[in-house]
Write an enzyme that holds these catalytic residues in place. Structure first.
Site, PDB file in Angstrom:
ATOM      1  N   ASP A 110      -4.930  -2.380   0.610  1.00 21.51           N
ATOM      2  CA  ASP A 110      -5.965  -2.705   1.592  1.00 21.51           C
ATOM      3  C   ASP A 110      -7.352  -2.513   0.988  1.00 21.51           C
ATOM      4  O   ASP A 110      -7.833  -1.398   0.850  1.00 21.51           O
ATOM      5  CB  ASP A 110      -5.778  -1.798   2.817  1.00 21.51           C
ATOM      6  N   ASP A 132     -11.021  -8.819   2.329  1.00 24.94           N
ATOM      7  CA  ASP A 132      -9.984  -8.015   2.950  1.00 24.94           C
ATOM      8  C   ASP A 132      -8.593  -8.585   2.652  1.00 24.94           C
ATOM      9  O   ASP A 132      -8.256  -9.678   3.100  1.00 24.94           O
ATOM     10  CB  ASP A 132     -10.246  -7.989   4.457  1.00 24.94           C
TER      11      ASP A 132
END
Ligand SMILES: *[C@@H]1O[C@H](CO)[C@@H](O)[C@H](O)[C@H]1NC(C)=O
Ligand SMILES: *[C@@H]1O[C@H](CO)[C@@H](O)[C@H](O)[C@H]1NC(C)=O
Ligand SMILES: *[C@@H]1O[C@H](CO)[C@@H](O)[C@H](O)[C@H]1NC(C)=O
Ligand SMILES: *[C@@H]1O[C@H](CO)[C@@H](O)[C@H](O)[C@H]1NC(C)=O
Ligand SMILES: *[C@@H]1O[C@H](CO)[C@@H](O)[C@H](O)[C@H]1NC(C)=O
Length: 384
Positions: A268, A78
Site C-alpha cells: 500500500d 495508490d
C-alpha cells in the site's frame, strides 16, 4: 503549517496528516512559468520519473497537471485503488474538505470530455460520491490523454480535510476499476508511451535531504538498491497482494513469530501504516513497547522517543527471504512547537480482513517494482 495547527486543535493530527503518503510529481517550473503549461511529449520518451518531496519529516506531497490550460493537483499514487479522482468544482459549499482542496473545473478545460456516470462508495473506511469525467493528465514529460477519473462532489471531512493531497491516482489492477473504465497506468500502456509495463517506488527517510525518493512509470531505477530483487507472484490481480510466509519480532534473545502458516499482504503506497488483524497488531505493539494513547484514532500507539532507535526489529519473511525493518526507520516522528511524538506504524485493521497492508513504514527500507505483464512484485533492500 496552518493545517498542522488545525489538526492539533482537532486532536486528529496523526490520522489526518499521517494516514497518507502524498507524492510529488516533479514539475519543471521554468516551463510552467514560460506558459508551456501542457506538456509536450518528448520524442521516444519511454518512461517518466516523478521525484518525491518530503514534508514535515515524513510526509510526501505532490503535483500533477490536468486539462488545458493545465491545472495543478497534489496527488497520491495508490496501489490499493484502480480509479483516479479529483475534487470537483461542482461540490456544495458545505463540503468543507472539497472546498479546502484544489478543485477540477471542467468548464475551464478545453480538453474535457463528458461522461457523467455516477459514482458512489460508502463503507466503514470511506464515503465518496461523484461522477465520471474525462480529461488529459500531464506528467513531467508524458501526457496521458483521455483519462477517465471521478470528479468527487462528496468526501468525508474527518479523514480528508487536512490531507495534503487533493486527489488520487489509482495504480491497482483494472479488475477493480469502476464500470470497466481504463485505469491511469493501463492508459499509459494502451497509448504506447512507455517501454516497459512496470512502475517502481523508491522512498527514503534520510533527514539530511528533502528528496524523498521517486516513482518511475514505465521502467525501473535500480541505482538505489543493495541486494538482488526477490520476485513474488501477485496472488490476486485486484490489489497488489502477495503471500507472506511469516512475521518475526526479535526482542533481545527471544523471537516471536506471527502468521506462521502464511498470510496475504498487499503493498500500500498510499499509507504509512502497516495494517493487520487486531490481535496480532496488539501483540506486536506490546513487544515494541508501544502504548495505546488515542482510543478513537487509527494511530493510537506511541513509543518512547528517547529509545525509538533501539526497539525490536521486525522481519517480514517473503519468498523465503528476510525483509527486516529497523525502528530507526519505522517509528514515525512528528515534531510541532518543540514537542515530538513517536508513533508505532502498526495499526489494527478496522474490518475483519485478514489481509495485511504493508505501507510506507515497510517501503522506506525496500524498493519495489510492480510488473503488470508478469503479475509480480520485485522487492530489494534500499541503500540507506
Ligand atoms: C524515435 O523513434 C523513431 C522510430 O523508432 C526513430 O526513427 C527516431 O529516430 C527516434 N527519434 C529519436 C529522437 O530518438
Ligand atoms: C482522445 O479523445 C479524442 C476525442 O475523442 C480523440 O480525437 C483522440 O484521438 C483521443 N486520444 C487518444 C490518445 O486516445
Ligand atoms: C545476485 O545475483 C547474482 C546472479 O544470480 C549472484 O551472482 C549474486 O551473488 C547475487 N548478489 C547478492 C547480493 O545476493
Ligand atoms: C542473551 O543470551 C546470552 C547468551 O546466551 C546471555 O548472556 C544474555 O544475557 C542474554 N541476553 C538477554 C537480554 O537475555
Ligand atoms: C531471518 O530472521 C530471523 C529472525 O531474526 C532469523 O532467526 C533467521 O535466521 C533469519 N534468516 C535468514 C536466512 O537470515
Amino acid at each position: 503549517m496552518q493545517s498542522f495547527i488545525l489538526c492539533l486543535f482537532f486532536g486528529i493530527f496523526p490520522i489526518c496528516i499521517h494516514s497518507r503518503i502524498v507524492l510529488d510529481i516533479y514539475h519543471d517550473n521554468s516551463k510552467a512559468n514560460s506558459g508551456v503549461s501542457e506538456n509536450v511529449q518528448t520524442p521516444n520518451q519511454t518512461y517518466d520519473e516523478i521525484s518525491l518531496t518530503k514534508y514535515l519529516n515524513s510526509e510526501y506531497y505532490g503535483l500533477i497537471k490536468v486539462g488545458k490550460p493545465a491545472k495543478e493537483f497534489k496527488v497520491i499514487f495508490d496501489t490499493t485503488w484502480a480509479d483516479s479522482w479529483l475534487p470537483s468544482e461542482h461540490c456544495a459549499l458545505y463540503e468543507l474538505s472539497c472546498m479546502w482542496h484544489t478543485r477540477y473545473d471542467s468548464k475551464k478545460s478545453s480538453t474535457y470530455k463528458e461522461d457523467g456516470r455516477k459514482f458512489e462508495i460508502s463503507n466503514d473506511e470511506i464515503s465518496l460520491k461523484g461522477f465520471l469525467s474525462v480529461d488529459d493528465f500531464h506528467l513531467p514529460h508524458l501526457k496521458v490523454a483521455n483519462q477517465t477519473f471521478i470528479e468527487i462532489t462528496h468526501m468525508p471531512v474527518m479523514s480528508t480535510l487536512l490531507d495534503k493531497a487533493d486527489g488520487l491516482i489509482g495504480l491497482a489492477f483494472s479488475s477493480l476499476a469502476i464500470d470497466g473504465t481504463i485505469p491511469f497506468f493501463y492508459n499509459m500502456i494502451q497509448q504506447n508511451i512507455i517501454k516497459e509495463n512496470i512502475f517502481t517506488f523508491y522512498m527514503n527517510r534520510d533527514p539530511t535531504t528533502s528528496k524523498a525518493g521517486n516513482l518511475i512509470l514505465g521502467g525501473t531505477d535500480r541505482s538505489h538498491i543493495k541486494t538482488n530483487l526477490t520476485y513474488l507472484p501477485v496472488i490476486e490481480k485486484k490489489y497488489w497482494t502477495i503471500r507472506m510466509d511469516k512475521i518475526i519480532v526479535d526482542v533481545g534473545n527471544k523471537s516471536f513469530s506471527f502468521c506462521t502458516n502464511g498470510c496475504n499482504a498487499m503493498i500500500d503506497t498510499s499509507s504509512n501504516a502497516i495494517v493487520g488483524p487486531g490481535n496480532i497488531i496488539e501483540k506486536i505493539n506490546d513487544l515494541i513497547g508501544a502504548k495505546s494513547v488515542w482510543k478513537f484514532f487509527a494511530y493510537k500507539y506511541m513509543v518512547d522517543c528517547r529509545t525509538f532507535a533501539k526497539l525490536p526489529p521486525i522481519t517480514f519473511v517473503l519468498g523465503g527471504k528476510n525483509f527486516t525493518i529497523q525502528s530507526k526507520y519505522y517509528v514515525q516522528h512528528m515534531t510541532a512547537f518543540s514537542a515530538t511524538l513517536c508513533l508505532s506504524p502498526f495499526v489494527r485493521s478496522n474490518t475483519d480482513s485478514k489481509v495485511w497492508q504493508l505501507g510506507g513504514a515497510f517501503l522506506m527500507q525496500f524498493y519495489t517494482e510492480y510488473d503488470l505483464d508478469r503479475g509480480r512484485i520485485g522487492i530489494a533492500e534500499t541503500l540507506m
